[in-house]
Design a protein around this motif. Structure first.
Motif, PDB file in Angstrom:
ATOM      1  N   LEU A 141       3.799  53.537   8.564  1.00  0.00           N
ATOM      2  CA  LEU A 141       4.011  52.769   9.803  1.00  0.00           C
ATOM      3  C   LEU A 141       5.319  53.221  10.445  1.00  0.00           C
ATOM      4  O   LEU A 141       6.364  52.585  10.291  1.00  0.00           O
ATOM      5  N   ASP A 142       5.249  54.320  11.161  1.00  0.00           N
ATOM      6  CA  ASP A 142       6.452  54.962  11.686  1.00  0.00           C
ATOM      7  C   ASP A 142       7.230  54.060  12.646  1.00  0.00           C
ATOM      8  O   ASP A 142       8.456  54.146  12.737  1.00  0.00           O
ATOM      9  N   GLU A 143       6.530  53.171  13.348  1.00  0.00           N
ATOM     10  CA  GLU A 143       7.200  52.320  14.340  1.00  0.00           C
ATOM     11  C   GLU A 143       8.247  51.401  13.708  1.00  0.00           C
ATOM     12  O   GLU A 143       9.177  50.961  14.372  1.00  0.00           O
ATOM     13  N   TYR A 144       8.109  51.103  12.429  1.00  0.00           N
ATOM     14  CA  TYR A 144       9.083  50.231  11.772  1.00  0.00           C
ATOM     15  C   TYR A 144      10.247  51.031  11.169  1.00  0.00           C
ATOM     16  O   TYR A 144      11.221  50.452  10.710  1.00  0.00           O
ATOM     17  N   GLY A 145      10.105  52.345  11.131  1.00  0.00           N
ATOM     18  CA  GLY A 145      11.211  53.213  10.709  1.00  0.00           C
ATOM     19  C   GLY A 145      11.665  53.033   9.273  1.00  0.00           C
ATOM     20  O   GLY A 145      12.838  53.263   8.958  1.00  0.00           O
ATOM     21  N   TYR A 146      10.760  52.646   8.405  1.00  0.00           N
ATOM     22  CA  TYR A 146      11.153  52.389   7.009  1.00  0.00           C
ATOM     23  C   TYR A 146      11.770  53.629   6.349  1.00  0.00           C
ATOM     24  O   TYR A 146      12.725  53.529   5.585  1.00  0.00           O
ATOM     25  N   THR A 147      11.247  54.795   6.682  1.00  0.00           N
ATOM     26  CA  THR A 147      11.764  56.010   6.040  1.00  0.00           C
ATOM     27  C   THR A 147      13.008  56.550   6.761  1.00  0.00           C
ATOM     28  O   THR A 147      13.685  57.423   6.254  1.00  0.00           O
ATOM     29  N   ARG A 148      13.286  56.013   7.962  1.00  0.00           N
ATOM     30  CA  ARG A 148      14.409  56.553   8.747  1.00  0.00           C
ATOM     31  C   ARG A 148      15.630  55.629   8.784  1.00  0.00           C
ATOM     32  O   ARG A 148      16.754  56.103   8.825  1.00  0.00           O
ATOM     33  N   HIS A 149      15.384  54.325   8.805  1.00  0.00           N
ATOM     34  CA  HIS A 149      16.506  53.396   8.968  1.00  0.00           C
ATOM     35  C   HIS A 149      16.851  52.740   7.631  1.00  0.00           C
ATOM     36  O   HIS A 149      16.007  52.089   7.019  1.00  0.00           O
ATOM     37  N   GLU A 150      18.113  52.910   7.229  1.00  0.00           N
ATOM     38  CA  GLU A 150      18.552  52.395   5.925  1.00  0.00           C
ATOM     39  C   GLU A 150      18.408  50.892   5.796  1.00  0.00           C
ATOM     40  O   GLU A 150      18.146  50.365   4.724  1.00  0.00           O
ATOM     41  N   ASN A 151      18.603  50.191   6.931  1.00  0.00           N
ATOM     42  CA  ASN A 151      18.620  48.723   6.854  1.00  0.00           C
ATOM     43  C   ASN A 151      17.241  48.091   7.034  1.00  0.00           C
ATOM     44  O   ASN A 151      17.127  46.872   7.194  1.00  0.00           O
ATOM     45  N   VAL A 152      16.211  48.921   7.021  1.00  0.00           N
ATOM     46  CA  VAL A 152      14.846  48.381   6.989  1.00  0.00           C
ATOM     47  C   VAL A 152      14.403  48.447   5.528  1.00  0.00           C
ATOM     48  O   VAL A 152      14.328  49.524   4.941  1.00  0.00           O
ATOM     49  N   VAL A 153      14.186  47.290   4.928  1.00  0.00           N
ATOM     50  CA  VAL A 153      13.802  47.254   3.509  1.00  0.00           C
ATOM     51  C   VAL A 153      12.478  46.508   3.361  1.00  0.00           C
ATOM     52  O   VAL A 153      12.068  45.774   4.261  1.00  0.00           O
ATOM     53  N   THR A 154      11.829  46.715   2.224  1.00  0.00           N
ATOM     54  CA  THR A 154      10.589  45.968   1.975  1.00  0.00           C
ATOM     55  C   THR A 154      10.942  44.628   1.330  1.00  0.00           C
ATOM     56  O   THR A 154      12.049  44.442   0.829  1.00  0.00           O
ATOM     57  N   SER A 155       9.953  43.720   1.328  1.00  0.00           N
ATOM     58  CA  SER A 155      10.203  42.403   0.742  1.00  0.00           C
ATOM     59  C   SER A 155      10.506  42.517  -0.755  1.00  0.00           C
ATOM     60  O   SER A 155      11.250  41.706  -1.311  1.00  0.00           O
TER      61      SER A 155
END
Ligand SMILES: [Zn+2]
Lengths: 610, 52
Positions: A141-155
């Motif tokens: 799901l590229d729109e959420y930037g999980y692999t790009r943005h450090e501060n996006v984490v999973t639950s």
């Protein structure tokens, strides 16, 4: 877990995997490979001296990579048995120059580099499958930037960050600058309730599932509500926003928890963000979301975003399915025998399901199901004798040629046969479920069903076509789905042509090619074969053989100059009364296109063949 | 993954291209019938037709 580990009648085989399972209810033989852990688990006191001197540091799987561990480690703090294990792939080994430090420091000498895998044979009466689940990987799901943005984490990562035993000691910090986040956003339904590539017949299952699964993962809403309350309790000043499709607070006390979360100041915004963009300087995240309650597009600047990821079936589910002759849903979870009446049973008698192996569920539901599975298993274990359904297959030893085809089609592995040694087929009645696929497949008519015998079904075909066969539509329907679908059409007063002559079998896999040819020979203009949808087959996968047999017959009919269109195949569920009515109307339309000359020619061709 | 093949609906006669997979139910995209037969003597058209 500690209780299970200490119980005198529970033998816990940790770090082990099943190699094979044979036998049947009450008499299963299970081969287990107990993997070498290179540490004597009965002697290890978990003092931790070995890990202190181990020079290898690798990411800790339990901490989802947020922490590290050594090559000799305890998988997680509450692990049972509480004993160290050596990660063979990363350990430098017992080479004097390279390492061997752990063995040297261990006072009780419980480290053994020569330990080998052990094979253990177990005889058990019942099996409970509780193999758990995996979590959805949001990388696609590229729109959420999980692999790009450090501060996006999973639950799951967030759970470790707020856990007192986690890598930060329970102090919530954001990964980019290790500062406590003041504004946190939760995005719900990540990888759940998503249909991608749907309707595209050329899309592979990988493509269809990469953006998520079609089902609700059941636990994510309440997990977020729980996390939000926890945050408000520990960090009251935190600004929390939850982006959602709808909140599913369906369990006992759940709505109350949800209400408390809202009262504590957590903002619930109906709408899933279309994009998460990172400010490269501050590391803050900018979310654009269509707030469907307010009817406007909003932007939210947050310090940290938590993706509420869904649950997916564990990777080895297909392997377990094969080992135990089970069935899987379209989504990949193990299928229960009946969703209402046998929710913990499986198509293989004596095998029961507990927890997320069967479908996504929370702890309470998992415990409830586990208790039910244990009780079901107890019934088997406490019985001296087990009753089996009388609908089983029976081999005529005089006629059987030992070709082994019956064993190949049996979904339950209930037939012992060997085509190489031409062994006469033998039915294990305790395993046989009575689908009749073997009887339909046997070219020598060497297998008789104790009910729904060839003679009984042939008599029904003969009776259906005794008068004016040119007006009839011979319809074979399986007991569980299509026949129930026909019934449903009837009770719902749906209109369909009255010339259908329905012949019931337990499974569509029971329908012998000879039955269909006999109907054509007796003058039937159209024959309809109907069965359960693939995912609903009550006999694991016996209806796949129906498709193969019909495929074979279409070719055969064409070779004989008979239009294959006259043989119709439909998958109709018990709830699809409307589909049954439509199918019958269509069959009638086809019947009207079949001329008396065509019927006569068919009769002649089939009679000549004998 | 299965191969791309041509199917023919034995209810409405519609021909279409799809993946041959024995574990997936066949359904005609036009009339939703399951009486879908694989056309063996007809190779499947390419997934992306060449541009004219
Ligand atoms: Zn069609």
């Amino acid at each position: 877990m500690m209780d299970a580990g200490r119980h005198p009648r529970i033998k816990l085989l940790a770090y082990s995997e099943i190699v094979s399972v044979s036998g049947y209810v009450g008499n299963f033989s299970v081969r287990v490979r107990k993997k070498a852990r290179y540490v004597d688990e009965s002697a290890c006191t978990a003092c931790g001296d070995c890990a202190k001197v181990c020079p290898i540091v690798v990411p800790n799987e339990f901490e989802v990579g947020l922490g590290s561990r050594k090559a000799i480690y305890i998988p997680f703090p509450q692990a049972v048995p509480s004993a160290y294990v050596i990660d063979h792939a990363n350990c430098l080994g017992d080479v004097p120059i390279a390492c061997g430090k752990c063995r040297d420091i261990c006072e009780i000498k419980c480290i053994d580099f020569d330990q080998q895998d052990q094979i253990i044979n177990l005889d058990v009466g019942a099996i409970i499958v509780a193999t758990g689940l995996d979590v959805y990987d949001p990388s696609a799901l590229d729109e959420y930037g999980y692999t790009r943005h450090e501060n996006v984490v999973t639950s799951l990562e967030f759970e470790r960050l707020i856990d007192a035993g986690g890598p930060t000691g329970g102090h919530l910090i954001r990964p980019s600058d290790r500062k406590p986040p003041k504004r946190i956003g939760f995005i719900q339904c990540v990888g759940s309730r998503t249909l991608s590539g749907n309707g595209d017949p050329s899309a592979s299952s990988g493509q269809r599932l990469s953006r998520g699964r079609p089902y609700c993962s059941n636990i994510c809403c309440m997990n977020t509500v729980k996390d939000s309350l926890l945050l408000k309790d520990h960090y009251p000043d935190t600004d929390i926003s939850v982006f959602y499709m709808d909140i599913r607070a369906f369990g006992k006390g759940f709505e109350d928890l949800y209400r408390r979360s809202k009262e504590a100041g957590v903002k619930y915004i109906r709408g899933l963000p279309g994009e998460v963009v990172e400010d490269p300087v501050s590391g803050n995240l900018l979310l654009t979301v269509d707030n469907t309650t307010q009817g406007r597009v909003e932007q939210h600047e947050l310090d940290m975003v938590v993706l509420s990821i869904g649950l997916v079936p564990s990777e080895d589910q297909a392997h377990i399915k094969k080992l135990l002759t089970l069935s899987q849903t379209d989504e990949g979870f193990l299928l229960e025998s009946h969703p209402k009446l046998k929710p913990v049973d499986t198509p293989t008698r004596g095998v029961y399901l507990a927890g997320c192996a069967e479908g996504p569920k929370d702890i309470k539901d998992s415990v409830t199901q586990a208790s039910a599975a244990a009780a079901r298993a107890q019934i088997v274990l406490n019985s001296d004798k087990l009753k089996v359904e009388a609908i089983t297959a029976c081999v005529d030893r005089e006629v059987c040629t030992g070709c082994g085809l019956c064993a190949k089609v049996c979904p339950y592995s209930a037939i012992l046969a060997d085509s190489k040694t031409k062994m006469i087929a033998q039915v294990l009645e305790a395993k046989c479920a009575g689908c009749g696929a073997c009887s339909a497949e046997c070219r020598f008519d060497a297998i008789t069903m104790r009910h729904f015998s060839d003679a009984a079904l042939t008599a029904q075909i003969d009776a259906a076509l005794a008068e004016n066969p040119e007006n009839k539509i011979v319809t074979f329907a399986c007991n569980w789905c299509s026949y129930a679908g026909a019934d449903y059409a009837g009770v719902s007063r749906m209109q369909y042509p009255p010339n259908a002559r329905i012949i019931r079998t337990m499974c569509s896999g029971r329908i012998d090619e000879d039955f269909i040819l006999r109907a054509f020979q007796l003058g039937a203009p159209v024959v309809l074969v109907s069965g359960c949808h693939y995912a609903d087959c009550h006999y694991i996968n016996a209806n796949r053989w129906t498709q193969k047999r019909v495929d074979r017959l279409w070719d055969r009919l064409e070779r004989k100059g008979i239009r294959p269109e006259r043989l119709q195949l439909e998958w109709i569920s018990a709830a699809e009364g409307a589909k049954f009515a439509t199918v019958m109307r269509e069959a009638e339309r086809i019947r009207q296109g079949v001329t008396p000359e065509e019927i006569e020619l068919t009769r002649r061709v089939l009679a000549e063949e004998g | 993954m299965g191969e791309n093949v041509t199917f023919k609906c034995l209810r409405c006669g519609h021909e279409f291209c799809g993946v041959y997979d024995t574990d997936v139910e066949r359904m005609c995209p036009k009339c939703r019938s399951n009486s879908v037969r694989r056309v063996k003597d007809k190779p499947a058209p390419p997934a992306h037709p060449p541009k004219k």
